[in-house]
Design a protein around this motif. Structure first.
Motif, PDB file in Angstrom:
ATOM      1  N   ASP A  82       0.856  -1.189   0.000  1.00  0.00           N
ATOM      2  CA  ASP A  82       0.000   0.000   0.000  1.00  0.00           C
ATOM      3  C   ASP A  82       0.892   1.240   0.000  1.00  0.00           C
ATOM      4  N   PRO A  83       0.716   2.163  -0.956  1.00  0.00           N
ATOM      5  CA  PRO A  83       1.570   3.360  -1.002  1.00  0.00           C
ATOM      6  C   PRO A  83       1.571   4.163   0.291  1.00  0.00           C
ATOM      7  N   SER A  84       0.490   4.124   1.037  1.00  0.00           N
ATOM      8  CA  SER A  84       0.449   4.886   2.285  1.00  0.00           C
ATOM      9  C   SER A  84       1.451   4.356   3.297  1.00  0.00           C
ATOM     10  N   ALA A  85       1.780   3.076   3.204  1.00  0.00           N
ATOM     11  CA  ALA A  85       2.780   2.506   4.113  1.00  0.00           C
ATOM     12  C   ALA A  85       4.135   3.160   3.864  1.00  0.00           C
ATOM     13  N   VAL A  86       4.464   3.380   2.603  1.00  0.00           N
ATOM     14  CA  VAL A  86       5.718   4.046   2.261  1.00  0.00           C
ATOM     15  C   VAL A  86       5.745   5.459   2.839  1.00  0.00           C
ATOM     16  N   ASP A  87       4.656   6.193   2.657  1.00  0.00           N
ATOM     17  CA  ASP A  87       4.585   7.572   3.143  1.00  0.00           C
ATOM     18  C   ASP A  87       4.765   7.629   4.660  1.00  0.00           C
ATOM     19  N   ARG A  88       4.127   6.721   5.365  1.00  0.00           N
ATOM     20  CA  ARG A  88       4.196   6.735   6.822  1.00  0.00           C
ATOM     21  C   ARG A  88       5.602   6.404   7.321  1.00  0.00           C
ATOM     22  N   VAL A  89       6.256   5.452   6.673  1.00  0.00           N
ATOM     23  CA  VAL A  89       7.606   5.072   7.092  1.00  0.00           C
ATOM     24  C   VAL A  89       8.600   6.189   6.778  1.00  0.00           C
ATOM     25  N   VAL A  90       8.479   6.806   5.605  1.00  0.00           N
ATOM     26  CA  VAL A  90       9.366   7.919   5.261  1.00  0.00           C
ATOM     27  C   VAL A  90       9.192   9.060   6.259  1.00  0.00           C
ATOM     28  N   GLU A  91       7.948   9.324   6.651  1.00  0.00           N
ATOM     29  CA  GLU A  91       7.684  10.371   7.644  1.00  0.00           C
ATOM     30  C   GLU A  91       8.327  10.024   8.980  1.00  0.00           C
ATOM     31  N   LEU A  92       8.178   8.762   9.406  1.00  0.00           N
ATOM     32  CA  LEU A  92       8.795   8.324  10.662  1.00  0.00           C
ATOM     33  C   LEU A  92      10.310   8.506  10.614  1.00  0.00           C
TER      34      LEU A  92
END
Length: 318
Positions: A161-171
């Motif tokens: 899920d692309p949102s998983a990438v966004d959340r990890v990059v933010e973290l």
């Protein structure tokens, strides 16, 4: 959704460093390992290390207290991952062990928990086969030592899920790291580049061109000296892509099985895109910024030279 609680499964050198990074960024971290005893001893080691780093001025002065506050040890993988927002798997690079561990993690954590792997070379799609609901699974590859190397490869597989990438990059950004999303291939970017360099370095020694000491010295004091500031494409643009194309011709003539000008290089040269001097190459730095670029380069290299003089030579024996 903010990632506030994390489990790190595999509390050795890499996993422990990742736990320290997360804890210093205010995340609660639960360690798990092959046994409860190992997880607890790792926690104590991380606190001692943080105290040492703090005393040396390379961690905040209160780092040990912060690690002690935010890092706990669990009795099992299942217990560690039961109620966290993100799990980072950092067990040894053995496919069967990673599959088993990821199956246990994904079968025991919440349905909305993101799951990452710190694998350095195994394709994420291959690891995803062991994960329940692989849409939440991705590679999160820290470099050694995780505490100090800023870049982290973030590798979704085809079903992430692309949102998983966004959340990890933010973290990662909140932890002072630079998360770089890339495509899932064996070896990713870091190790394909690193091992390509090592292969040619080994060939130079095998052919009697230079000793390991000489190769290391040349790498550190020439092109390697540029790399903290400019990546390979920026370096090529500064040098001139037409110059690179010419050099590839010489290398190809001498080593036809090892060197040939990449198609993307030749296409740009044919279009007149020669780098900074033409205003476009692999990057889009305009020619009028060349003086500014040169000034930055000179100051950066002078600062690095001064730092190396202050640090002195690395304690490596040849």
């Amino acid at each position: 959704m903010m990632i506030s609680k994390v489990a790190v499964v595999g509390s050795g050198y890499m996993g422990g460093g990742i736990a320290q990074v997360l804890a210093l960024a205010g995340r609660d971290v639960v360690l798990a390992d092959a046994s409860a005893e190992l997880a607890h001893s790792s926690r104590e080691r991380l606190i001692r290390e943080a105290a040492d780093y703090g005393g040396r001025g390379i961690f905040p002065p209160d780092a040990a207290d912060r690690v002690a506050e935010h890092v706990s040890a669990s009795s099992s993988i299942e217990e560690a991952v039961a109620d966290v927002d993100f799990v980072e798997e950092a067990v040894p690079e053995i496919l069967e062990l990673k599959h088993e561990t990821l199956h246990r993690i994904s079968g025991s954590c919440r349905a909305d928990t993101l799951v990452g792997s710190n694998t350095s070379t195994i394709a994420i799609g291959t690891l995803a086969q062991a994960v329940e609901d692989p849409t939440r699974f991705l590679g999160v590859h820290f470099s050694n030592p995780a505490t100090f190397i800023p870049g982290v490869e973030v590798i979704p597989h085809a079903g992430t899920d692309p949102s998983a990438v966004d959340r990890v990059v933010e973290l990662l950004g909140e932890c002072g790291k630079v998360g770089v999303p890339i495509t899932d291939v064996t070896g990713f970017v870091l190790n394909r580049l690193q091992y390509a360099l090592f292969t040619e370095a080994a060939r130079l020694v095998e052919e009697g061109v230079a000793t390991p000491e000489a190769v290391d010295l040349i790498a550190r004091t020439t092109f390697g000296f540029r790399l903290p500031f400019f990546g390979p494409f920026a370096i090529a643009d500064i040098a001139g892509l037409d110059v690179y194309d010419f050099c590839y011709g010489s290398l190809h003539e001498a080593y036809p099985d090892r060197f040939a000008a990449p198609t993307i290089l030749r296409e740009r040269v044919e279009r007149g895109e020669k780098g900074v001097k033409s205003g476009r190459g692999f990057l889009a730095t305009p020619a009028e910024r060349a003086p500014e670029l040169a000034a930055y380069r000179d100051e950066a290299y002078a600062a690095l030279a001064a730092l190396l003089r202050d640090l002195g030579p690395a304690p490596v024996d040849y």
